[in-house]
Design a protein around this motif. Sequence first.
Motif, PDB file in Angstrom:
ATOM      1  N   ASN A  65     -34.063  57.318 -41.749  1.00  0.00           N
ATOM      2  CA  ASN A  65     -35.535  57.236 -41.566  1.00  0.00           C
ATOM      3  C   ASN A  65     -36.583  58.289 -41.539  1.00  0.00           C
ATOM      4  O   ASN A  65     -37.614  58.750 -41.094  1.00  0.00           O
TER       5      ASN A  65
ATOM      6  N   GLU B 258     -38.605  59.399 -43.790  1.00  0.00           N
ATOM      7  CA  GLU B 258     -39.841  59.028 -44.447  1.00  0.00           C
ATOM      8  C   GLU B 258     -40.879  59.026 -43.365  1.00  0.00           C
ATOM      9  O   GLU B 258     -41.922  59.501 -43.379  1.00  0.00           O
ATOM     10  N   ALA B 259     -40.524  58.329 -42.160  1.00  0.00           N
ATOM     11  CA  ALA B 259     -41.018  58.210 -41.033  1.00  0.00           C
ATOM     12  C   ALA B 259     -41.910  59.623 -40.702  1.00  0.00           C
ATOM     13  O   ALA B 259     -42.643  59.677 -39.982  1.00  0.00           O
TER      14      ALA B 259
ATOM     15  N   ASP C 220     -43.841  61.442 -43.870  1.00  0.00           N
ATOM     16  CA  ASP C 220     -45.051  61.095 -44.082  1.00  0.00           C
ATOM     17  C   ASP C 220     -46.320  61.451 -43.225  1.00  0.00           C
ATOM     18  O   ASP C 220     -47.443  61.146 -43.297  1.00  0.00           O
TER      19      ASP C 220
ATOM     20  N   PRO D 207     -36.536  61.116 -36.106  1.00  0.00           N
ATOM     21  CA  PRO D 207     -36.999  59.839 -36.586  1.00  0.00           C
ATOM     22  C   PRO D 207     -36.081  58.621 -36.809  1.00  0.00           C
ATOM     23  O   PRO D 207     -36.498  57.551 -36.774  1.00  0.00           O
TER      24      PRO D 207
END
Length: 351
Positions: free
Chosen positions: A192, A194-195, A198, A248
Amino acid sequence: MHILVATDAWHPQVNGVVRTLTMMADAAERLGVEVSFVTPQSFRTFGLPSYRDLRVALPTPAKIARLIEDARPDSIHIATEGPIGLLARRYCRKHQVPFTTSFHTRFPEYISARLPIPESWIWAALRAFHRPSQAVMAATPALSNELRSRGFRNVVLWPRGVDARLFHPRAVELGLPRPIFLCVGRVAVEKNLEAFLDLDLPGTKLVVGDGPARASLQRRYPHAVFLGSRQGEALAEAYAAADVFVFPSKTDTFGLVLLEALASGLPVAAFPVTGPRDVIGNAPVGALNDDLRTACLSALQISPQACLEFAAGYTWESSARVFVENITNIRNVEPSGETVEFAAETPRVVA
């Protein structure tokens, strides 16, 4: 006492399972217990199609049997549910040798993230794998309770540790804008990342680790810094150079990196899910929030000294002691209630 551990996860893989097994074995030796391994190094291997760096062993029943019988262990522990674990389990069942297992990885979530296989099917397969085990070792109370609720039997606790001689605060400067938000782990879809990447955060987002998603993430997030895989002192320095550790993942069973970060004086920012919640609990060493950005900014206010004091309670010596005690409690008891021994031709579990 000699414990033989069968594992599909081994060097050169860099992950929590490998680190847990190697650190536990080193600590067990200091307790007077010998731990040896059956690993993929004894077999031909192939790379997974979606993860070429992850090598899967191609063991045979005959060679597994020979390795076990040549080792002449007092007890057998099966650490993974892969080909080596399956054949070691088969051997123990065939020869009525009691064995223990451990639950390290949430395969249902990981596999479903890559393949259209229902998680319920994978949980059913895992239950079947662990059902004959005399003790299924889980890293945290919450994971133990979850496994019991899913129908697993004989679940016991096996906590983890951290090497404070390696992971500790020291002056390291990477020349990056601060604050530095660090993420360490396998760069793969189930983590995860990208969490984290981003998020709109001040300073620098730093990623340490390698994996099948690294190239695409580096292209998509050019402002993040990817250092690749680091081990030993180089990994410890990466922790020491950061200000906050960001976790994350929503699927990890424990997250050994959390303890490494805390031992380095880094507060943790994470989602309020099983892995970080079990490690941190109510201790003032991390910020858990469904809004990961809020957690990251809140973690900047946490005392590094509190993190150090918390991590001091986790040692590999205490982890190894619990592991050995879990095995000692069952190693003379075969499912029928009889004591089993390895003779030259037949397996034995010696008192």
